[in-house]
Design a protein around this motif. Structure first.
Motif, PDB file in Angstrom:
ATOM      1  N   GLN A 133       0.805  -1.220   0.000  1.00 45.90           N
ATOM      2  CA  GLN A 133       0.000   0.000   0.000  1.00 45.90           C
ATOM      3  C   GLN A 133       0.843   1.278   0.000  1.00 45.90           C
ATOM      4  O   GLN A 133       0.298   2.369  -0.091  1.00 45.90           O
ATOM      5  CB  GLN A 133      -0.952   0.028   1.200  1.00 45.90           C
ATOM      6  N   ASN A 134       2.150   1.145   0.121  1.00 51.55           N
ATOM      7  CA  ASN A 134       2.990   2.330   0.068  1.00 51.55           C
ATOM      8  C   ASN A 134       2.974   2.860  -1.369  1.00 51.55           C
ATOM      9  O   ASN A 134       3.104   2.098  -2.317  1.00 51.55           O
ATOM     10  CB  ASN A 134       4.423   2.005   0.505  1.00 51.55           C
ATOM     11  N   ARG A 135       2.824   4.163  -1.501  1.00 52.91           N
ATOM     12  CA  ARG A 135       2.663   4.766  -2.830  1.00 52.91           C
ATOM     13  C   ARG A 135       3.981   5.192  -3.466  1.00 52.91           C
ATOM     14  O   ARG A 135       3.990   5.773  -4.550  1.00 52.91           O
ATOM     15  CB  ARG A 135       1.712   5.969  -2.719  1.00 52.91           C
TER      16      ARG A 135
ATOM     17  N   CYS B  59      -2.535  12.972   2.728  1.00 54.47           N
ATOM     18  CA  CYS B  59      -1.873  13.533   1.547  1.00 54.47           C
ATOM     19  C   CYS B  59      -2.400  12.830   0.305  1.00 54.47           C
ATOM     20  O   CYS B  59      -2.205  11.627   0.129  1.00 54.47           O
ATOM     21  CB  CYS B  59      -0.358  13.355   1.658  1.00 54.47           C
ATOM     22  N   SER B  60      -3.063  13.587  -0.552  1.00 56.11           N
ATOM     23  CA  SER B  60      -3.640  13.002  -1.767  1.00 56.11           C
ATOM     24  C   SER B  60      -2.542  12.557  -2.732  1.00 56.11           C
ATOM     25  O   SER B  60      -1.410  13.047  -2.676  1.00 56.11           O
ATOM     26  CB  SER B  60      -4.533  14.024  -2.465  1.00 56.11           C
ATOM     27  N   TYR B  61      -2.914  11.683  -3.637  1.00 56.79           N
ATOM     28  CA  TYR B  61      -1.961  11.227  -4.651  1.00 56.79           C
ATOM     29  C   TYR B  61      -1.489  12.406  -5.502  1.00 56.79           C
ATOM     30  O   TYR B  61      -0.324  12.511  -5.855  1.00 56.79           O
ATOM     31  CB  TYR B  61      -2.586  10.131  -5.534  1.00 56.79           C
TER      32      TYR B  61
ATOM     33  N   THR C 186       5.052   8.665   1.619  1.00 51.14           N
ATOM     34  CA  THR C 186       4.200   7.876   0.727  1.00 51.14           C
ATOM     35  C   THR C 186       3.550   6.713   1.472  1.00 51.14           C
ATOM     36  O   THR C 186       2.847   5.901   0.888  1.00 51.14           O
ATOM     37  CB  THR C 186       5.022   7.317  -0.449  1.00 51.14           C
ATOM     38  N   SER C 187       3.774   6.660   2.770  1.00 55.61           N
ATOM     39  CA  SER C 187       3.232   5.593   3.601  1.00 55.61           C
ATOM     40  C   SER C 187       1.704   5.593   3.584  1.00 55.61           C
ATOM     41  O   SER C 187       1.079   6.648   3.519  1.00 55.61           O
ATOM     42  CB  SER C 187       3.710   5.789   5.041  1.00 55.61           C
ATOM     43  N   PRO C 188       1.095   4.393   3.682  1.00 57.61           N
ATOM     44  CA  PRO C 188      -0.364   4.346   3.773  1.00 57.61           C
ATOM     45  C   PRO C 188      -0.879   5.066   5.020  1.00 57.61           C
ATOM     46  O   PRO C 188      -2.028   5.496   5.062  1.00 57.61           O
ATOM     47  CB  PRO C 188      -0.699   2.858   3.795  1.00 57.61           C
ATOM     48  N   ALA C 189      -0.020   5.244   6.026  1.00 56.45           N
ATOM     49  CA  ALA C 189      -0.427   5.960   7.235  1.00 56.45           C
ATOM     50  C   ALA C 189      -0.623   7.454   6.969  1.00 56.45           C
ATOM     51  O   ALA C 189      -1.317   8.139   7.710  1.00 56.45           O
ATOM     52  CB  ALA C 189       0.617   5.772   8.333  1.00 56.45           C
ATOM     53  N   ASN C 190      -0.036   7.961   5.885  1.00 54.65           N
ATOM     54  CA  ASN C 190      -0.176   9.372   5.530  1.00 54.65           C
ATOM     55  C   ASN C 190      -1.358   9.557   4.582  1.00 54.65           C
ATOM     56  O   ASN C 190      -1.224  10.068   3.478  1.00 54.65           O
ATOM     57  CB  ASN C 190       1.117   9.899   4.888  1.00 54.65           C
ATOM     58  N   CYS C 191      -2.528   9.149   5.040  1.00 47.66           N
ATOM     59  CA  CYS C 191      -3.716   9.183   4.178  1.00 47.66           C
ATOM     60  C   CYS C 191      -4.229  10.612   3.955  1.00 47.66           C
ATOM     61  O   CYS C 191      -5.046  10.846   3.080  1.00 47.66           O
ATOM     62  CB  CYS C 191      -4.810   8.274   4.726  1.00 47.66           C
TER      63      CYS C 191
END
Length: 165
Positions: free
Chosen positions: A42-44, A148-150, A141-146
């Motif tokens: 899930q990391n972006r 922050c939009s893509y 880019t962590s999934p925990a940083n939800c």
């Protein structure tokens, strides 16, 4: 979950042609399991980097290494070891830094980027005095940083292109 001592288990990824150094804090449990950086599905990180470099998403570790070489990107972490709970950067204690001069002496690094607030904070405190090169903070880019939009990630990470092309 209790904090445990984590020691960096795999090496920095770079070569003499690297122009940008991207730093996280320390590999997550998923990354340590894979033996390479940003391994959580899930990391972006890989998606956004491939997007800004206008390339296909690199899925395997080998594809990711080839992608980094092609784009003159070095990856490492600020920390060589620390106490941490799972992958929670806010829980980091007793941090020991990596020696950034190892890469700075071997490659033509034009910019250093830190992914996330904690990586930037630790870099400034532990690495900047020893190497003298400021780091540019990027959003995590962590999934925990939800929060922050893509789109915001893509915009922030696009500045990497200014240093590798």
């Amino acid at each position: 979950m209790e904090a445990g001592l984590v020691t960096h288990e795999f090496d920095a990824f770079f070569d003499k042609d690297s122009r940008v150094l991207i730093l996280g804090t320390i590999p997550s449990p998923k990354s340590r399991e894979q033996g390479f950086y940003y391994g959580h599905p899930q990391n972006r990180f890989w998606k956004v980097l491939a997007d800004v470099m206008d390339e296909e998403f690199p899925e395997t570790v080998e594809e990711r290494k080839a992608f980094l070489k092609r784009n003159h990107i070095a990856l490492w972490d600020v920390l060589a070891s620390c106490e941490i709970k799972g992958a929670s950067d806010v829980s980091i204690r007793n941090a020991e830094p990596n020696d950034m001069n190892r890469i700075l002496k071997a490659a033509d690094i034009r910019a250093i980027f830190a992914t996330g607030a904690k990586a930037a904070e630790l870099y400034k405190k532990l690495c900047l005095p020893a190497c003298g090169v400021e780091a540019i903070r990027l959003p995590s880019t962590s999934p925990a940083n939800c929060g922050c939009s893509y789109e915001k990630l893509r915009e922030a990470y696009s500045q990497i292109c200014d240093y590798v092309r």
